[in-house]
Design a protein around this motif. Sequence first.
Motif, PDB file in Angstrom:
ATOM      1  N   TYR A   1       5.308  -3.541  -3.141  1.00  0.00           N
ATOM      2  CA  TYR A   1       6.188  -3.350  -4.286  1.00  0.00           C
ATOM      3  C   TYR A   1       6.504  -4.732  -4.848  1.00  0.00           C
ATOM      4  CZ  TYR A   1      10.444  -2.548  -7.002  1.00  0.00           C
ATOM      5  OH  TYR A   1      11.375  -2.527  -8.004  1.00  0.00           O
TER       6      TYR A   1
ATOM      7  N   ARG B   1       8.416  -6.748  -7.830  1.00  0.00           N
ATOM      8  CA  ARG B   1       9.471  -6.634  -8.838  1.00  0.00           C
ATOM      9  C   ARG B   1       9.624  -7.959  -9.576  1.00  0.00           C
ATOM     10  NH1 ARG B   1      15.857  -6.599  -7.473  1.00  0.00           N
ATOM     11  NH2 ARG B   1      16.659  -6.355  -9.610  1.00  0.00           N
TER      12      ARG B   1
ATOM     13  N   LEU C   1       3.920  -0.766  -7.973  1.00  0.00           N
ATOM     14  CA  LEU C   1       4.052  -0.044  -6.717  1.00  0.00           C
ATOM     15  C   LEU C   1       2.657   0.396  -6.295  1.00  0.00           C
ATOM     16  CD1 LEU C   1       5.830   1.224  -4.499  1.00  0.00           C
ATOM     17  CD2 LEU C   1       5.966   3.278  -5.931  1.00  0.00           C
TER      18      LEU C   1
ATOM     19  N   TYR D   1       3.341   4.164 -10.302  1.00  0.00           N
ATOM     20  CA  TYR D   1       2.476   3.722  -9.200  1.00  0.00           C
ATOM     21  C   TYR D   1       1.059   3.477  -9.691  1.00  0.00           C
ATOM     22  CZ  TYR D   1       1.017   8.671  -8.926  1.00  0.00           C
ATOM     23  OH  TYR D   1       0.544   9.928  -9.199  1.00  0.00           O
TER      24      TYR D   1
END
Length: 854
Positions: A526, A528, A612, A671
Amino acid sequence: MKRLLAKILLFFLTFLLIISCNAVKRLEPDQNLLVKNEIFSNGEKVKDPRIYNRLSQEPNARILGFPLKLQFYNLARPNIDSILSKKYLNNEQKKNRLIALLSKKQFDRYIHSKVEFNQWIKRTGEAPGIVSEEEAKKSENRLKSWYWNNGWFNVEADYTIVPIEDKTKRARVEYYVNPHQPYILDSIYTEISSQALDSLYELHKSASEIKSGIQYNTLDFNEERDRLSQLFRNNGVYNFDQEYISFDADTVNTNHKVNTTLIIKDQRNNIGDSISRTPFKIHNISKVNIFTDYTYSQRNEKLEDSAQFEGYNLYSFEEMRYKPEAVSDAIFIKPGSIYRDTDRTRTYNRLNALRVFKYPDIQYILDPEDSTSTDLISNIFLTPLPKYSLGFDFDVSQSNIQEFGIGFGGSFLIRNIFGGLENLEVSGRGSVASSTDAAASTDKNRFFDITEVGADLKLSLPRIFFPLETEKVIPKYMSPFTNISLGFSTQRNIGLDKQTFAGIFNYAWKPSKKLSNSLDLLNIQYVRNLNTENYFNVYRNSFEELNNLARESNFNFDDLSENPVLEIPNEADEFINYVVSDNTPDTGLTREEFFNVLDISERKLRLTENNLIFASNYTYLWNTRESLYDKEFSRFRFKIETAGNLLSLLSGVVSYEQNEQGNNKVTGVAYSQYAKTEVDFIKHWDLGRDRIFAVRAFGGVAIPYGNANSIPITKTFFGGGPNDNRAWQAYDLGPGSSGSILEFNEANMKLAFNGEYRFGIIDEFKGALFVDVGNIWNVLDNVNVPAYKFEGLEDLKELAVGSGFGLRYDFNFFVLRFDIGFKTHDPAQPQGARWFRDYNFSNAVYNVGINYPF
């Protein structure tokens, strides 16, 4: 510039011509320099390098046709002692003046340093290869030996020394070989004294390295000796050795046929001055004793604890720290089985891979309770490594993002954490750096304006952790491991800034020393982005193009100057919305300019969106390299990865939220879904005399589908850099013929091919000539710019070619590398003007790296 290069080249060639005349200056009047060897077999020139390697004398090594090491050797003074005596020691006036200036002790050191430096020149250089009758005769005998060992028993050989007419004091040697008719293996008989060995031989004779009807070769007999030794020792014959195997070859009146007899004698026993022989026997393992905490200082102490598991006896001098089933699972020597060398080797390898014990000691003794002397007791002594280990590392770095960086980290290892030989490792890392781009920093007054910290947790289990039995698919001799890891890192003031979370559930196993497999059953990432507002400060080329398009449009700038500049980030985003919005009136831009804004918008969206990734991947690695010192080896790697399929399957059960593009989101993030594969092949050939030729071929492609129309940037490919195409900086090559107009050029398809010729220069200095070919393209994704895309085989003409040379210094434990790459074929240039357009030092790329590029 061209005139200057021509002058430099002319000077260099003149210099080579002058010093090449001095290559023979150290030779005596009756000596000749060996310049070439030639071998002729039945009048035809031999080209097989294996045969030339048999010669005892070779010409001096050359680099691009120039004998550099010989020239360096000739710089040494052959009579250094007499020169120093005449110049210093016998010249009292000069000697006394220097002693008064330096002191007697320093004067002696000065004279000694002159001698040592002269000797160093000789050691580093290469003495002239002088044509010698003695060496030529030795080479002739070696040629006879090579042909004899390959079946030509009646070979004849001779040689001639041929002076070079147009060159002074130089000669070549010609060798003439007449092999005559070769000998062929015919009948193969056996005389095996032991019934047990005879039975084993008959069961496996079809695998013999010597067969009727093939030409005699001594190496075949050596390989057959190795095969039989391994066969017997892996089938219970504990005390067998190769010295018991011999061959008797009969060639008398056989019409060039070889009748061979394999002879294996009984075991020899020395009792005092007498020698007796007894038949070999098949030995069985009656007991396996494992001492789990053995040290030499404890060898005579009393054992305090013991356990049994599936026939294994485990003992401990203290309380048992290990689960019996875990330790016995690492032992391949089984009670009740026959003796096998492979079981001992596999046990060594498995125990070492665990990283829990020091190198184990495995001993065999005859079982005193067995009257037949065929049972063996195996005693395995294990010495534990410290339960806790602490490590630290520190490094200094520089890149195209940071001018100067300092990295530091530490790790804490806990061995056997749960008693089943599991290892838990906790590590942390951090770095501070100074950025090369002021846009990357929010505080212009700080030197260290980039920070990164991270932590990782890894648990290693010495087994396949799976609900079903996997022993038949991945047996324990393949040294299986299950690795579970978690990681976190955060970057600040570097580009867009980001936080990364990762979790991996991995299986790893090695069927052999050369082959290894790795399967990430689940690899979750993940990513960010923390500072997306900084996008146009980082990607300045995109911003400049966007700003120019805004000036040509009907957009109303807040900046009312003559050359207005879009405010970052709000006004830049407003202009993008102004152009791509369906409700906007005429923007004043052409269709092409509209799509340029759209491309900038889509790239910004992709590079600023959070990622993701739920992926699984498998890696197959075949590597024949056994150590860092292997000069000839092959390496093949294949990797396949898929992502997003599990989450996609759950879409029928779980109601996903969707973003503006209609993609499903999990925890607020769309995703990724893609398939990716990579193929990488490396081959090194040892050419002898410190020369190596190395090649590499790489191909990779990542195709988005389903929930995605692009690949996460962490999974894309780039071109250029010190380990790729060295005529371009990293991320500066491609995609396609676009001309690297972006700051960080990446794409989802890559081809790369490299070839490098490496050679020794002087001492630990090495040189290299290389050619690098490759490029990146976009394929089957959301990029629609024709210059970026790979649309067919005709686009292979966009392969970039870089060539150049390099200098390396070998420190034994690593190599410091400096390469200069020249753009030989640049696909960014107009067609017809791509070859050698910028082939000069002013446009060259200078690379510094550690170790070889491949």
